[in-house]
Design a protein around this motif. Structure first.
Motif, PDB file in Angstrom:
ATOM      1  N   GLN A 106     -11.297   7.677  -0.174  1.00  0.00           N
ATOM      2  CA  GLN A 106     -12.218   6.535  -0.191  1.00  0.00           C
ATOM      3  C   GLN A 106     -11.635   5.339  -0.942  1.00  0.00           C
ATOM      4  O   GLN A 106     -12.063   4.208  -0.724  1.00  0.00           O
ATOM      5  CB  GLN A 106     -13.571   6.950  -0.789  1.00  0.00           C
ATOM      6  N   GLU A 107     -10.658   5.570  -1.817  1.00  0.00           N
ATOM      7  CA  GLU A 107      -9.956   4.468  -2.491  1.00  0.00           C
ATOM      8  C   GLU A 107      -8.914   3.857  -1.558  1.00  0.00           C
ATOM      9  O   GLU A 107      -8.685   2.650  -1.580  1.00  0.00           O
ATOM     10  CB  GLU A 107      -9.261   4.969  -3.758  1.00  0.00           C
ATOM     11  N   TRP A 108      -8.252   4.695  -0.756  1.00  0.00           N
ATOM     12  CA  TRP A 108      -7.187   4.223   0.121  1.00  0.00           C
ATOM     13  C   TRP A 108      -7.694   3.308   1.230  1.00  0.00           C
ATOM     14  O   TRP A 108      -7.020   2.342   1.584  1.00  0.00           O
ATOM     15  CB  TRP A 108      -6.450   5.405   0.745  1.00  0.00           C
ATOM     16  N   PHE A 109      -8.864   3.591   1.804  1.00  0.00           N
ATOM     17  CA  PHE A 109      -9.347   2.812   2.940  1.00  0.00           C
ATOM     18  C   PHE A 109      -9.453   1.313   2.643  1.00  0.00           C
ATOM     19  O   PHE A 109      -8.906   0.507   3.392  1.00  0.00           O
ATOM     20  CB  PHE A 109     -10.681   3.347   3.464  1.00  0.00           C
ATOM     21  N   VAL A 128      -1.514  -1.157  14.069  1.00  0.00           N
ATOM     22  CA  VAL A 128      -1.589  -0.089  13.071  1.00  0.00           C
ATOM     23  C   VAL A 128      -3.033   0.381  13.021  1.00  0.00           C
ATOM     24  O   VAL A 128      -3.949  -0.430  12.895  1.00  0.00           O
ATOM     25  CB  VAL A 128      -1.137  -0.573  11.670  1.00  0.00           C
ATOM     26  N   HIS A 129      -3.224   1.699  13.159  1.00  0.00           N
ATOM     27  CA  HIS A 129      -4.564   2.281  13.130  1.00  0.00           C
ATOM     28  C   HIS A 129      -4.607   3.346  12.040  1.00  0.00           C
ATOM     29  O   HIS A 129      -3.593   3.972  11.750  1.00  0.00           O
ATOM     30  CB  HIS A 129      -4.895   2.922  14.488  1.00  0.00           C
ATOM     31  N   TYR A 130      -5.785   3.539  11.481  1.00  0.00           N
ATOM     32  CA  TYR A 130      -5.928   4.583  10.459  1.00  0.00           C
ATOM     33  C   TYR A 130      -7.341   5.139  10.494  1.00  0.00           C
ATOM     34  O   TYR A 130      -8.282   4.476  10.935  1.00  0.00           O
ATOM     35  CB  TYR A 130      -5.584   4.040   9.069  1.00  0.00           C
ATOM     36  N   ARG A 131      -7.453   6.392  10.038  1.00  0.00           N
ATOM     37  CA  ARG A 131      -8.764   7.048   9.946  1.00  0.00           C
ATOM     38  C   ARG A 131      -8.614   8.280   9.078  1.00  0.00           C
ATOM     39  O   ARG A 131      -7.502   8.697   8.737  1.00  0.00           O
ATOM     40  CB  ARG A 131      -9.307   7.412  11.315  1.00  0.00           C
ATOM     41  N   VAL A 137      -4.394  -4.786   2.716  1.00  0.00           N
ATOM     42  CA  VAL A 137      -2.958  -5.039   2.895  1.00  0.00           C
ATOM     43  C   VAL A 137      -2.642  -5.309   4.366  1.00  0.00           C
ATOM     44  O   VAL A 137      -1.911  -6.248   4.696  1.00  0.00           O
ATOM     45  CB  VAL A 137      -2.113  -3.868   2.332  1.00  0.00           C
ATOM     46  N   LEU A 138      -3.195  -4.515   5.270  1.00  0.00           N
ATOM     47  CA  LEU A 138      -2.980  -4.761   6.693  1.00  0.00           C
ATOM     48  C   LEU A 138      -3.532  -6.116   7.106  1.00  0.00           C
ATOM     49  O   LEU A 138      -2.920  -6.841   7.897  1.00  0.00           O
ATOM     50  CB  LEU A 138      -3.617  -3.656   7.535  1.00  0.00           C
ATOM     51  N   GLY A 139      -4.682  -6.495   6.575  1.00  0.00           N
ATOM     52  CA  GLY A 139      -5.255  -7.807   6.880  1.00  0.00           C
ATOM     53  C   GLY A 139      -4.395  -8.938   6.369  1.00  0.00           C
ATOM     54  O   GLY A 139      -4.363 -10.021   6.960  1.00  0.00           O
ATOM     55  N   HIS A 140      -3.681  -8.706   5.287  1.00  0.00           N
ATOM     56  CA  HIS A 140      -2.788  -9.727   4.735  1.00  0.00           C
ATOM     57  C   HIS A 140      -1.603  -9.982   5.677  1.00  0.00           C
ATOM     58  O   HIS A 140      -1.249 -11.131   5.935  1.00  0.00           O
ATOM     59  CB  HIS A 140      -2.280  -9.302   3.361  1.00  0.00           C
ATOM     60  N   PHE A 175       0.855  -1.171   0.000  1.00  0.00           N
ATOM     61  CA  PHE A 175       0.000   0.000   0.000  1.00  0.00           C
ATOM     62  C   PHE A 175       0.895   1.226   0.000  1.00  0.00           C
ATOM     63  O   PHE A 175       1.918   1.263   0.689  1.00  0.00           O
ATOM     64  CB  PHE A 175      -0.895   0.019   1.247  1.00  0.00           C
ATOM     65  N   LEU A 176       0.526   2.229  -0.792  1.00  0.00           N
ATOM     66  CA  LEU A 176       1.282   3.462  -0.869  1.00  0.00           C
ATOM     67  C   LEU A 176       0.319   4.631  -0.937  1.00  0.00           C
ATOM     68  O   LEU A 176      -0.566   4.670  -1.791  1.00  0.00           O
ATOM     69  CB  LEU A 176       2.186   3.460  -2.108  1.00  0.00           C
TER      70      LEU A 176
END
Length: 150
Positions: free
Chosen positions: A133-136, A97-100, A142-145, A62-63
């Motif tokens: 909305q594309e990045w989420f 790893v967290h994101y929002r 990728v994180l789930g992988h 992911f980038l």
């Protein structure tokens, strides 16, 4: 029905005179031989260089990038680049790893929680705003992988 001639040389099993013969019987010595010790590793010079790191196994990545900042998630871990400085976190040292989305909805905020509890954050502006909305879903996949919920 037509009869075909027998196949020429090189087809089928070898004739009996060319069949392999078993090796002659080798008598064992009257005494038992002690087992040989395994090879020992040669001592390494104290100033010898470590082998070069192996490239990370191929996998999804992911980038997210803007003019000043970037977030990369790949097989080796998570990397943040902020104003030209890069910080890399390897998977074994990451607790979470967290994101929002940012409060104004214009940026992706990604945080890495280190094993010792330290917290690092990188904010990447999403232009156009729909890119957020594309990045989420990409980031979630990728994180789930690499860090499946378990």
């Amino acid at each position: 029905m037509t009869q075909h001639p027998p196949p020429g040389p090189g087809f089928g099993p070898p004739p009996p005179q060319y069949a392999p013969t078993p090796p002659p019987y080798a008598p064992q010595p009257p005494y038992a031989q002690a087992p040989q010790p395994p090879y020992a590793h040669a001592p390494q010079h104290p100033y010898a260089q470590a082998p070069p790191p192996q490239p990370a196994a191929a996998g999804p990545d992911f980038l997210a990038v803007d003019k000043r900042n970037a977030v990369v998630v790949d097989a080796s871990g998570v990397a943040f680049e902020t104003s030209g400085l890069t910080v890399e976190f390897r998977w074994p040292e990451i607790r979470g790893v967290h994101y929002r989305a940012s409060p104004d909805g214009k940026a992706l905020m990604v945080a890495v929680v280190h094993m010792d509890g330290r917290f690092y954050e990188c904010v990447v502006e999403a232009r156009p705003r729909t890119r957020l909305q594309e990045w989420f879903p990409q980031l979630a996949w990728v994180l789930g992988h690499y860090r499946p919920m378990g």
